[in-house]
Design an enzyme around this catalytic site. Structure first.
Site, PDB file in Angstrom:
ATOM      1  N   HIS A  56     -32.426 -11.157  19.943  1.00 22.69           N
ATOM      2  CA  HIS A  56     -32.487 -10.081  19.105  1.00 22.69           C
ATOM      3  C   HIS A  56     -31.270  -9.310  17.871  1.00 22.69           C
ATOM      4  CE1 HIS A  56     -35.256  -6.044  19.079  1.00 22.69           C
ATOM      5  NE2 HIS A  56     -34.978  -6.246  18.280  1.00 22.69           N
ATOM      6  N   HIS A  58     -29.816  -8.410  14.249  1.00 20.76           N
ATOM      7  CA  HIS A  58     -30.593  -8.059  12.318  1.00 20.76           C
ATOM      8  C   HIS A  58     -29.374  -8.416  11.809  1.00 20.76           C
ATOM      9  CE1 HIS A  58     -34.269  -5.982  13.303  1.00 20.76           C
ATOM     10  NE2 HIS A  58     -33.171  -5.051  14.821  1.00 20.76           N
ATOM     11  N   ARG A  60     -30.227  -8.892   8.314  1.00 19.51           N
ATOM     12  CA  ARG A  60     -30.127  -8.223   7.352  1.00 19.51           C
ATOM     13  C   ARG A  60     -29.861  -9.241   5.626  1.00 19.51           C
ATOM     14  NH1 ARG A  60     -32.040  -4.685   9.752  1.00 19.51           N
ATOM     15  NH2 ARG A  60     -30.570  -2.575  10.431  1.00 19.51           N
ATOM     16  N   ASN A  90     -37.589  -8.599   9.957  1.00 12.36           N
ATOM     17  CA  ASN A  90     -37.502  -7.396   9.524  1.00 12.36           C
ATOM     18  C   ASN A  90     -37.024  -7.392   7.830  1.00 12.36           C
ATOM     19  OD1 ASN A  90     -35.472  -6.035  10.892  1.00 12.36           O
ATOM     20  ND2 ASN A  90     -35.962  -4.683  10.560  1.00 12.36           N
ATOM     21  N   HIS A 177     -42.462  -4.898  19.664  1.00 18.40           N
ATOM     22  CA  HIS A 177     -41.331  -3.850  19.441  1.00 18.40           C
ATOM     23  C   HIS A 177     -42.866  -3.066  19.710  1.00 18.40           C
ATOM     24  CE1 HIS A 177     -39.057  -0.802  17.139  1.00 18.40           C
ATOM     25  NE2 HIS A 177     -40.329  -0.326  17.479  1.00 18.40           N
ATOM     26  N   HIS A 230     -36.075  -4.515  23.737  1.00 15.35           N
ATOM     27  CA  HIS A 230     -35.412  -3.882  23.559  1.00 15.35           C
ATOM     28  C   HIS A 230     -36.579  -2.740  24.984  1.00 15.35           C
ATOM     29  CE1 HIS A 230     -38.062  -2.578  20.258  1.00 15.35           C
ATOM     30  NE2 HIS A 230     -37.333  -3.223  19.276  1.00 15.35           N
ATOM     31  N   ASP A 303     -30.276  -6.116  20.089  1.00 19.73           N
ATOM     32  CA  ASP A 303     -30.666  -5.193  19.065  1.00 19.73           C
ATOM     33  C   ASP A 303     -30.095  -4.739  18.428  1.00 19.73           C
ATOM     34  OD1 ASP A 303     -32.757  -4.629  17.182  1.00 19.73           O
ATOM     35  OD2 ASP A 303     -33.652  -2.706  18.756  1.00 19.73           O
TER      36      ASP A 303
END
Ligand code: DOR
Ligand code: ZN
Length: 427
Positions: A56, A58, A60, A90, A177, A230, A303
């Site tokens: 997990h 991110h 970007r 995302n 999520h 999470h 995360d």
């Protein structure tokens, strides 16, 4: 290709031994190895672990390269002892097509610091309305196996059921999520005494638990694989315990920050402590630690959520949720005492099991002759003060600034090539 002779490392905490790394694999393991021409790495007192795997992250990119890029996030990962990370969908554009997941995959290969395994979105644009091209992403060059709308919940139960059914064909997994959106409208932090005192709208535990309960039942009904992102509450742990006893195919992760920090941190309204799901109570933290030790929660996942200064250093209500995690994860897990210094458990929760869940066969393998040389060397005796200025991430939003934490990653090898040596990034 340079060969490396690693001297005196304790493989997963065992007796000190030498390892010869050559041509991308662990060529030999044993006492007093000799290899002419090999570069010697003194690993006296260090523990060798299979390279850590993050389910997990991110990164970007594409879209918010000012907060992180695949390359800067990969470097942060390598410094944290990781050799593979799963990149959340995302981004902007969202990773909901074969084109975007292939782009992220290629950027990861080009950076060459960790293996970047893209996660595909479950729904188009993360909007929760219609299934994304799951099959096209699975059969793309990125070979996506994990799908998630992370940041958003797949709230529609019919769509969640469809997604679970769809990925069954290629043994994919839906990473949820868990947040019932109708219960968290305007939520700013954990719903409880602290939120009341601070005058911030609460995010109740039941908003997570209601989705976890629903989804384990859906996973059972469909016979498909569910992964819960999470996990943050004691109640979710109880549901997961029940589901596993029943033989439901569910796995779950906990973040380092949910193992160490509580909602008390919000007292000064410093948005560095704003995260989704929010920091919970000491009782939740205790339940999460126990669940991780017992294996009711399978893995630690960071995360890692980098945010630009303007998105984080503002009023609490306007700040984006999320914290950096890659460079500090191992130290926070050690500091939390959740697994003590049981290196086998740490390898299981931070490398082997995440690799299994993601289907990354080259990762999560203990250093042994013939295994791919994806490994990390850790100094368990070291202590370090966390300095956000030293981070390889483009962002600075670590909640651990100024904290002294145990353990330090000294070296990381990806397919036999060092990405980190002497605690510093090689590139
Ligand atoms: O705190 C969070 N940050 N939680 C999420 O679910 C998304 C993430 C992000 O993308 O920043
Ligand atoms: Zn999330």
């Amino acid at each position: 290709m340079t060969a490396y002779l690693i001297r005196g490392a304790r493989i997963v905490g065992g007796e000190p031994t030498d390892l010869l790394v050559r041509d991308g694999v662990v060529a030999e393991v044993g006492p007093d190895l000799a290899a002419t021409g090999a570069q010697v790495v003194d690993a006296g007192g260090l523990v060798a672990l299979p390279g850590l795997v993050d389910l997990h992250t991110h990164l970007r990119e594409p879209g918010r390269e000012d907060a992180e890029t695949v390359e800067t996030g990969s470097r942060a990962a390598a410094l944290g002892g990781y050799t593979a990370v799963c990149a959340m969908a995302n981004t902007d554009p969202v990773a909901d097509t074969a084109g975007v997941v292939e782009q992220v995959y290629r950027l990861g290969r080009a950076a060459g610091l960790v293996d970047v395994q893209p996660i595909g979105a479950v729904t188009v644009g993360l909007a929760g309305g219609q299934l994304a091209e799951l099959g096209a992403m699975a059969s793309s060059a990125a070979a996506v196996r994990i799908f998630s709308d992370d940041g958003h919940c797949v709230a529609d139960p019919r769509l969640m059921r469809r997604a679970l059914e769809y990925v069954k064909a290629f043994d994919g997994v839906i990473a949820q999520h868990a947040e019932e959106p109708r219960l968290t409208q305007g939520a700013q932090m954990h719903e409880g005494e602290m939120a009341t005192r601070l005058g911030l709208t609460g995010w109740p535990a039941v908003a997570e638990e209601a989705i976890v309960a629903r989804d384990v039942l859906l996973a059972e009904h469909v016979g498909s694989r569910l992964h819960v992102c999470h996990v943050s509450t004691a109640g979710s742990v109880e549901i997961l315990r029940w589901a596993r006893q029943r033989g439901i195919r569910v796995t779950a992760e906990v973040t380092p920050h949910h193992l160490l920090l509580t909602d008390e941190k919000a007292v000064g309204y410093d948005p560095v402590f704003k995260v989704n799901p929010p920091l919970r109570t000491a009782a939740d933290v205790a339940a999460l630690r126990t669940a991780l030790a017992e294996g009711v929660i399978d893995v630690v996942a960071t995360d890692h959520a980098p945010h630009a200064v303007e998105d984080k250093e503002c009023e609490w209500a306007y700040a984006r949720p999320g914290m950096l995690g890659l460079e500090t994860a191992l130290s926070v897990v050690l500091g939390s005492q959740a697994l003590g210094t049981d290196w086998n458990a740490i390898a299981e929760r931070m490398s082997r099991q995440p690799a299994r869940i993601a289907g990354l066969v080259e990762h999560g393998r203990d250093p042994a002759p013939g295994a791919p040389a994806n490994l990390t060397l850790v100094d368990p005796a070291a202590r370090r003060v966390i300095d956000p200025g030293e981070s390889a991430s483009r962002s600075r939003n670590t909640p651990y600034a100024g904290l002294t934490l145990p353990g330090r990653v000294v070296a990381t090898f990806l397919r036999g090539e060092p990405t980190v040596l002497d605690g510093k990034a090689v590139r």
